[in-house]
Design an enzyme around this catalytic site. Structure first.
Site, PDB file in Angstrom:
ATOM      1  N   CYS A 101       0.837  -1.202   0.000  1.00  0.00           N
ATOM      2  CA  CYS A 101       0.000   0.000   0.000  1.00  0.00           C
ATOM      3  C   CYS A 101       0.869   1.248   0.000  1.00  0.00           C
ATOM      4  O   CYS A 101       0.600   2.206  -0.733  1.00  0.00           O
ATOM      5  CB  CYS A 101      -0.933  -0.024   1.208  1.00  0.00           C
ATOM      6  N   CYS A 203      -6.095  -4.301   6.782  1.00  0.00           N
ATOM      7  CA  CYS A 203      -7.236  -3.384   6.810  1.00  0.00           C
ATOM      8  C   CYS A 203      -8.441  -3.910   6.032  1.00  0.00           C
ATOM      9  O   CYS A 203      -9.578  -3.593   6.372  1.00  0.00           O
ATOM     10  CB  CYS A 203      -6.821  -2.008   6.294  1.00  0.00           C
TER      11      CYS A 203
END
Length: 365
Positions: A101, A203
């Site tokens: 990410c 997440c």
């Protein structure tokens, strides 16, 4: 400077944005919409990017009096992080989606858009330090990435994929502060997120059940768990759901003859077999990596480094060498256990991050 503050809706990014504003920068708050079907509310401290998080970020921006926008990077996130995560597990590797990410979303897609709009850089609530040329701690004359002052919260490991160009446009306002100090500061500023729990783990898997989440995308693939002699000692529902060093959740038919615990020492997605063995088989002292990313020039020849293979793991004394064919060979001074292909090794020179590589194989020297 004109800076985009990436605001997740948590306490760290809220204080980071406030500090930028206090420093006299022209700040715009941006929340990243990373899910095509974001949940309305958090179900736990796991995960992030819910509509509740976006609302929390907006409230902080309103209190600071800065413009606030939501940028939709859901397609980029799905392609570059989620799909990559699934593909890596399907290939028998153990990826770290937080590094992906940072590499491909926050300091690539987001940073590229930010710079294209005329801003000078992106700020986040990561716990790490940028040391500029001319600072006493600077050793290279270039912008450097260093560990945070708070060792317990240091996030330099997951930022080790940043290259020199990305570092030039990055701001980490929290690097010199501890987490309790950040929460106190948030409370003093009147931020409602001052006591909000930290998000953790992966997440996009909000319930923490990685194996179940993968099974929903890769399907169940029943197979054998064998010991190092090849004897079948159990069954599994997909070799992709296991990683080197794992002990829990094996459900073996019987204990080892010597009564000692057994660990996953290998996974083979080609034969769909999981191999278990004693703890001593987990120790390795040679790591070979690919896709090296350097926070400055690549090291020349064999150099002493500190090596870290987990986000909150210990730093190990080692040497590293970049080979002509693009690999990085790291030799540890002491054996480390449970290192799997797909993980990242991040290299340090003191507190300075030298670079990182994706682990392809390990060995015993």
């Amino acid at each position: 400077m004109r800076v985009v503050a990436a605001m997740s809706g948590g306490v760290d990014s809220a204080v980071a944005a406030a500090r930028l504003l206090d420093a006299g920068h022209d700040v715009v708050g941006v929340h990243l919409a990373l899910s095509t079907s974001a949940a309305t509310l958090r179900e736990s401290a796991r995960g992030c990017c819910t509509l509740e998080d976006a609302a929390d970020a907006r409230r902080v921006a309103d209190r600071l009096g800065i413009p606030f926008y939501v940028w939709d990077l859901a397609d980029d996130f799905r392609r570059d992080v989620v799909d990559d995560f699934v593909a890596e597990y399907a290939a028998g590797r153990t990826p770290n989606p937080c590094l992906r990410c940072n590499e491909r979303i926050k300091f690539a897609a987001l940073a590229d858009k930010t710079l294209a709009l005329g801003f000078d850089g992106v700020a986040t609530g990561h716990y790490a330090r940028i040391v500029d040329p001319g600072d006493p701690d600077n050793t290279t004359g270039r912008r450097e990435l260093h560990r945070a002052a708070d060792a317990a919260k240091d996030q330099s490991y997951v930022l080790g994929v940043m290259d020199e160009r990305q570092l030039a446009a990055a701001f980490f306002p929290l690097g010199d502060t501890t987490k309790p100090e950040i929460r106190r500061e948030a409370a003093e500023r009147g931020f409602a997120v001052a006591k909000k729990p930290d998000s953790y783990d992966i997440c996009f898997i909000s319930d923490g059940d990685t194996r179940g989440w993968l099974a929903g995308r890769l399907g169940e693939r029943p197979g054998e768990i064998v010991d190092t002699s090849g004897e079948i000692v159990g069954e599994h529902r997909g070799a992709y759901g296991y990683t080197v060093g794992q002990r829990k959740g094996l459900a073996l038919r019987r204990p080892a003859a010597d009564g000692r615990p057994r660990y996953v020492v290998d996974t083979d997605v080609t034969t769909n077999r999981v191999v278990v063995g004693p703890e001593e088989m987990l120790g390795i002292d040679v790591i070979v990596g690919e896709n090296a990313r350097w926070c400055g020039p690549a090291p020349e020849g064999l150099v002493p480094v500190g090596a870290q293979v987990r986000a909150h793991g210990r730093e190990l004394p080692a040497t590293a060498e970049a080979t002509p064919d693009g690999e990085v060979v790291v030799r540890l001074a002491h054996r480390e256990r449970g290192v799997a292909a797909g993980q990242s090794v991040v290299l340090y020179d003191g507190t300075r991050v030298v670079g990182s590589a994706t682990i392809t194989r390990t060995a015993r020297d």
